[in-house]
Scaffold this motif. Sequence first.
Motif, PDB file in Angstrom:
ATOM      1  N   MET A 290      -7.527  -8.208   6.400  1.00  0.00           N
ATOM      2  CA  MET A 290      -6.753  -7.081   6.878  1.00  0.00           C
ATOM      3  C   MET A 290      -5.722  -6.656   5.840  1.00  0.00           C
ATOM      4  N   LEU A 291      -5.107  -7.647   5.204  1.00  0.00           N
ATOM      5  CA  LEU A 291      -4.083  -7.303   4.215  1.00  0.00           C
ATOM      6  C   LEU A 291      -4.673  -6.546   3.034  1.00  0.00           C
ATOM      7  N   SER A 292      -5.854  -6.950   2.588  1.00  0.00           N
ATOM      8  CA  SER A 292      -6.470  -6.235   1.460  1.00  0.00           C
ATOM      9  C   SER A 292      -6.818  -4.805   1.842  1.00  0.00           C
ATOM     10  N   SER A 293      -7.201  -4.605   3.086  1.00  0.00           N
ATOM     11  CA  SER A 293      -7.485  -3.262   3.573  1.00  0.00           C
ATOM     12  C   SER A 293      -6.210  -2.418   3.590  1.00  0.00           C
ATOM     13  N   LEU A 294      -5.118  -3.037   4.012  1.00  0.00           N
ATOM     14  CA  LEU A 294      -3.840  -2.320   4.074  1.00  0.00           C
ATOM     15  C   LEU A 294      -3.266  -2.045   2.688  1.00  0.00           C
ATOM     16  N   ALA A 295      -3.710  -2.807   1.696  1.00  0.00           N
ATOM     17  CA  ALA A 295      -3.253  -2.550   0.332  1.00  0.00           C
ATOM     18  C   ALA A 295      -3.771  -1.203  -0.166  1.00  0.00           C
ATOM     19  N   LEU A 296      -4.869  -0.734   0.418  1.00  0.00           N
ATOM     20  CA  LEU A 296      -5.445   0.551   0.017  1.00  0.00           C
ATOM     21  C   LEU A 296      -4.743   1.722   0.662  1.00  0.00           C
ATOM     22  N   GLU A 297      -4.471   1.576   1.977  1.00  0.00           N
ATOM     23  CA  GLU A 297      -3.814   2.656   2.722  1.00  0.00           C
ATOM     24  C   GLU A 297      -3.443   2.157   4.114  1.00  0.00           C
ATOM     25  N   PRO A 298      -2.485   2.828   4.758  1.00  0.00           N
ATOM     26  CA  PRO A 298      -2.152   2.452   6.142  1.00  0.00           C
ATOM     27  C   PRO A 298      -3.363   2.640   7.042  1.00  0.00           C
TER      28      PRO A 298
END
Length: 92
Positions: free
Chosen positions: A1-9
Motif C-alpha cells: 500500500m505504501l508503494s502505491s501511495l508513493a505514486l499518488e494519493p
Amino acid sequence: MLSSLALEPRSVGELAAPYAMSFAAAAKHVKVLEGAGLIDREIRGRTHICRLAAGPLAEADAFLAPYRRFWADRLDALEAALIEDDAQGDAK
C-alpha cells in the motif's frame, strides 16, 4: 500500500483493489498505517483519500543507513564463501 501511495494519493478502495482483501480489511490496514504516522487520511464525503507521510520513512531510512554497509559486507562475504564452496565441490 505504501508503494502505491508513493505514486499518488488513493482511496481505501483503490488501495484494496490489487489485493485479495475486503474493503473492511483494507480500512483496518489504513488505520494501522495512519496510527504509525506513515499515511495521512482526508475524508471527502464517504471517500477516504490516503497520502503517504514520508517523514517517518525518512527517519527510519536515516536510522538504518549505517547498517547498510555492514550487511552489504556480510552478504558479499557469504557470496564469496558460497562461490568458493561450489568451486571446491566441482573440483572433487
